[in-house]
Design a protein around this motif. Structure first.
Motif, PDB file in Angstrom:
ATOM      1  N   GLU A  23       0.840  -1.209   0.000  1.00 31.71           N
ATOM      2  CA  GLU A  23       0.000   0.000   0.000  1.00 31.71           C
ATOM      3  C   GLU A  23       0.874   1.258   0.000  1.00 31.71           C
ATOM      4  N   PHE A  24       1.905   1.244   0.842  1.00 32.32           N
ATOM      5  CA  PHE A  24       2.802   2.389   0.910  1.00 32.32           C
ATOM      6  C   PHE A  24       3.484   2.639  -0.432  1.00 32.32           C
ATOM      7  N   TRP A  25       4.126   1.596  -0.997  1.00 31.32           N
ATOM      8  CA  TRP A  25       4.868   1.776  -2.246  1.00 31.32           C
ATOM      9  C   TRP A  25       3.940   2.128  -3.399  1.00 31.32           C
ATOM     10  N   SER A  26       2.742   1.590  -3.411  1.00 30.56           N
ATOM     11  CA  SER A  26       1.764   1.938  -4.437  1.00 30.56           C
ATOM     12  C   SER A  26       1.451   3.432  -4.383  1.00 30.56           C
ATOM     13  N   ALA A  27       1.175   3.940  -3.185  1.00 32.33           N
ATOM     14  CA  ALA A  27       0.864   5.365  -3.018  1.00 32.33           C
ATOM     15  C   ALA A  27       2.100   6.232  -3.271  1.00 32.33           C
ATOM     16  N   ALA A  28       3.252   5.812  -2.774  1.00 34.24           N
ATOM     17  CA  ALA A  28       4.475   6.599  -2.921  1.00 34.24           C
ATOM     18  C   ALA A  28       4.887   6.739  -4.389  1.00 34.24           C
ATOM     19  N   LEU A  29       4.680   5.686  -5.173  1.00 33.68           N
ATOM     20  CA  LEU A  29       5.102   5.692  -6.571  1.00 33.68           C
ATOM     21  C   LEU A  29       3.969   6.048  -7.535  1.00 33.68           C
ATOM     22  N   GLY A  30       2.755   6.165  -7.010  1.00 33.06           N
ATOM     23  CA  GLY A  30       1.618   6.518  -7.844  1.00 33.06           C
ATOM     24  C   GLY A  30       1.229   5.445  -8.834  1.00 33.06           C
ATOM     25  N   VAL A  31       1.305   4.189  -8.409  1.00 33.28           N
ATOM     26  CA  VAL A  31       0.980   3.067  -9.285  1.00 33.28           C
ATOM     27  C   VAL A  31      -0.023   2.145  -8.609  1.00 33.28           C
ATOM     28  N   SER A  32      -0.679   1.333  -9.405  1.00 25.68           N
ATOM     29  CA  SER A  32      -1.624   0.368  -8.857  1.00 25.68           C
ATOM     30  C   SER A  32      -0.898  -0.923  -8.487  1.00 25.68           C
ATOM     31  N   THR A  33      -1.556  -1.723  -7.666  1.00 25.11           N
ATOM     32  CA  THR A  33      -0.999  -3.020  -7.293  1.00 25.11           C
ATOM     33  C   THR A  33      -1.767  -4.120  -8.024  1.00 25.11           C
ATOM     34  N   ARG A  34      -1.081  -5.237  -8.188  1.00 24.37           N
ATOM     35  CA  ARG A  34      -1.694  -6.415  -8.809  1.00 24.37           C
ATOM     36  C   ARG A  34      -1.186  -7.648  -8.086  1.00 24.37           C
ATOM     37  N   SER A  35      -2.105  -8.526  -7.760  1.00 22.28           N
ATOM     38  CA  SER A  35      -1.739  -9.817  -7.161  1.00 22.28           C
ATOM     39  C   SER A  35      -2.124 -10.914  -8.133  1.00 22.28           C
ATOM     40  N   HIS A  36      -1.446 -12.035  -8.021  1.00 25.74           N
ATOM     41  CA  HIS A  36      -1.755 -13.187  -8.851  1.00 25.74           C
ATOM     42  C   HIS A  36      -2.033 -14.354  -7.910  1.00 25.74           C
ATOM     43  N   PRO A  37      -3.209 -14.976  -8.013  1.00 24.90           N
ATOM     44  CA  PRO A  37      -3.573 -16.053  -7.090  1.00 24.90           C
ATOM     45  C   PRO A  37      -2.552 -17.196  -7.032  1.00 24.90           C
ATOM     46  N   ALA A  38      -1.861 -17.460  -8.125  1.00 22.39           N
ATOM     47  CA  ALA A  38      -0.887 -18.552  -8.135  1.00 22.39           C
ATOM     48  C   ALA A  38       0.393 -18.211  -7.372  1.00 22.39           C
ATOM     49  N   LEU A  45       3.719  -3.993  -8.418  1.00 23.06           N
ATOM     50  CA  LEU A  45       3.577  -2.538  -8.473  1.00 23.06           C
ATOM     51  C   LEU A  45       3.574  -2.177  -9.959  1.00 23.06           C
ATOM     52  N   HIS A  46       2.391  -2.163 -10.544  1.00 27.95           N
ATOM     53  CA  HIS A  46       2.220  -2.055 -11.989  1.00 27.95           C
ATOM     54  C   HIS A  46       2.805  -0.763 -12.556  1.00 27.95           C
ATOM     55  N   GLU A  47       3.775  -0.940 -13.483  1.00 29.17           N
ATOM     56  CA  GLU A  47       4.407   0.169 -14.198  1.00 29.17           C
ATOM     57  C   GLU A  47       5.268   1.080 -13.313  1.00 29.17           C
ATOM     58  N   ALA A  48       5.702   0.596 -12.159  1.00 26.46           N
ATOM     59  CA  ALA A  48       6.562   1.419 -11.295  1.00 26.46           C
ATOM     60  C   ALA A  48       7.926   1.661 -11.938  1.00 26.46           C
ATOM     61  N   LEU A  49       8.460   0.659 -12.611  1.00 26.17           N
ATOM     62  CA  LEU A  49       9.763   0.759 -13.277  1.00 26.17           C
ATOM     63  C   LEU A  49       9.582   0.281 -14.713  1.00 26.17           C
ATOM     64  N   PRO A  50       9.395   1.187 -15.642  1.00 26.65           N
ATOM     65  CA  PRO A  50       9.161   0.770 -17.034  1.00 26.65           C
ATOM     66  C   PRO A  50      10.219  -0.222 -17.521  1.00 26.65           C
ATOM     67  N   GLY A  51       9.751  -1.315 -18.100  1.00 24.90           N
ATOM     68  CA  GLY A  51      10.644  -2.343 -18.615  1.00 24.90           C
ATOM     69  C   GLY A  51      11.064  -3.385 -17.602  1.00 24.90           C
ATOM     70  N   LEU A  52      10.757  -3.144 -16.322  1.00 24.84           N
ATOM     71  CA  LEU A  52      11.109  -4.096 -15.270  1.00 24.84           C
ATOM     72  C   LEU A  52       9.867  -4.435 -14.448  1.00 24.84           C
ATOM     73  N   VAL A  53       9.886  -5.577 -13.834  1.00 22.22           N
ATOM     74  CA  VAL A  53       8.864  -5.932 -12.862  1.00 22.22           C
ATOM     75  C   VAL A  53       9.277  -5.323 -11.529  1.00 22.22           C
ATOM     76  N   ALA A  54       8.343  -4.710 -10.841  1.00 23.00           N
ATOM     77  CA  ALA A  54       8.563  -4.228  -9.470  1.00 23.00           C
ATOM     78  C   ALA A  54       7.460  -4.821  -8.625  1.00 23.00           C
ATOM     79  N   ALA A  55       7.822  -5.351  -7.467  1.00 21.40           N
ATOM     80  CA  ALA A  55       6.825  -5.996  -6.611  1.00 21.40           C
ATOM     81  C   ALA A  55       7.293  -6.014  -5.169  1.00 21.40           C
ATOM     82  N   VAL A  56       6.315  -6.103  -4.286  1.00 19.86           N
ATOM     83  CA  VAL A  56       6.584  -6.376  -2.875  1.00 19.86           C
ATOM     84  C   VAL A  56       6.469  -7.889  -2.721  1.00 19.86           C
ATOM     85  N   GLN A  57       7.454  -8.483  -2.053  1.00 22.66           N
ATOM     86  CA  GLN A  57       7.444  -9.919  -1.821  1.00 22.66           C
ATOM     87  C   GLN A  57       7.380 -10.172  -0.323  1.00 22.66           C
ATOM     88  N   ALA A  58       6.400 -10.964   0.097  1.00 19.00           N
ATOM     89  CA  ALA A  58       6.297 -11.364   1.504  1.00 19.00           C
ATOM     90  C   ALA A  58       7.361 -12.427   1.780  1.00 19.00           C
TER      91      ALA A  58
END
Length: 126
Positions: A23-38, A45-58
């Motif tokens: 939630e913090f990184w989504s708001a700080a970077l102005g991007v939406s979040t996406r989860s995948h059930p699998a 963190l959708h489109e946070a770093l163009p060309g790269l995947v950015a995500a929070v990992q538990a």
């Protein structure tokens, strides 16, 4: 000869804090979040770093950042990085977890990007 490229920047957060961190990184970077059930341990963190995947990992460890490097030859890329001074920590599925000099973790994984993106951006190693 093999090829590799930086694929992702992961923000590792203790499991109990991962949703709040996303939630913090989504708001700080102005991007939406996406989860995948699998893969519920990752919150993209959708489109946070163009060309790269950015995500929070538990994780069940301390907070940190780590890079994922994708490659068309996991054993060769792992050996190359070990030759540069990394040490192998563990293996998870097809991924190798390494520790770089300085203590940072990184993962070496098979190609996840679309083939045209990997072909355009990967570096070639001999």
């Amino acid at each position: 000869m093999h090829r590799s490229r930086v694929y992702a920047l992961l923000i590792d957060a203790p499991e109990a804090e991962a949703a709040r961190a996303a939630e913090f990184w989504s708001a700080a970077l102005g991007v939406s979040t996406r989860s995948h059930p699998a893969e519920p341990q990752f919150i993209g963190l959708h489109e946070a770093l163009p060309g790269l995947v950015a995500a929070v990992q538990a994780v069940d460890d301390v907070p940190r950042f780590h890079l994922d490097i994708e490659t068309d030859d996991v054993p060769a890329e792992t050996a190359r990085l070990i030759g540069l001074g990394a040490t192998e920590v563990s293996q998870w599925l097809e991924c190798r977890v390494l520790r770089a000099p300085g203590g940072h973790l990184l993962c070496v994984l098979p190609v996840e990007s679309p083939p045209e993106l990997f072909a355009a951006e990967a570096r070639t190693w001999s």
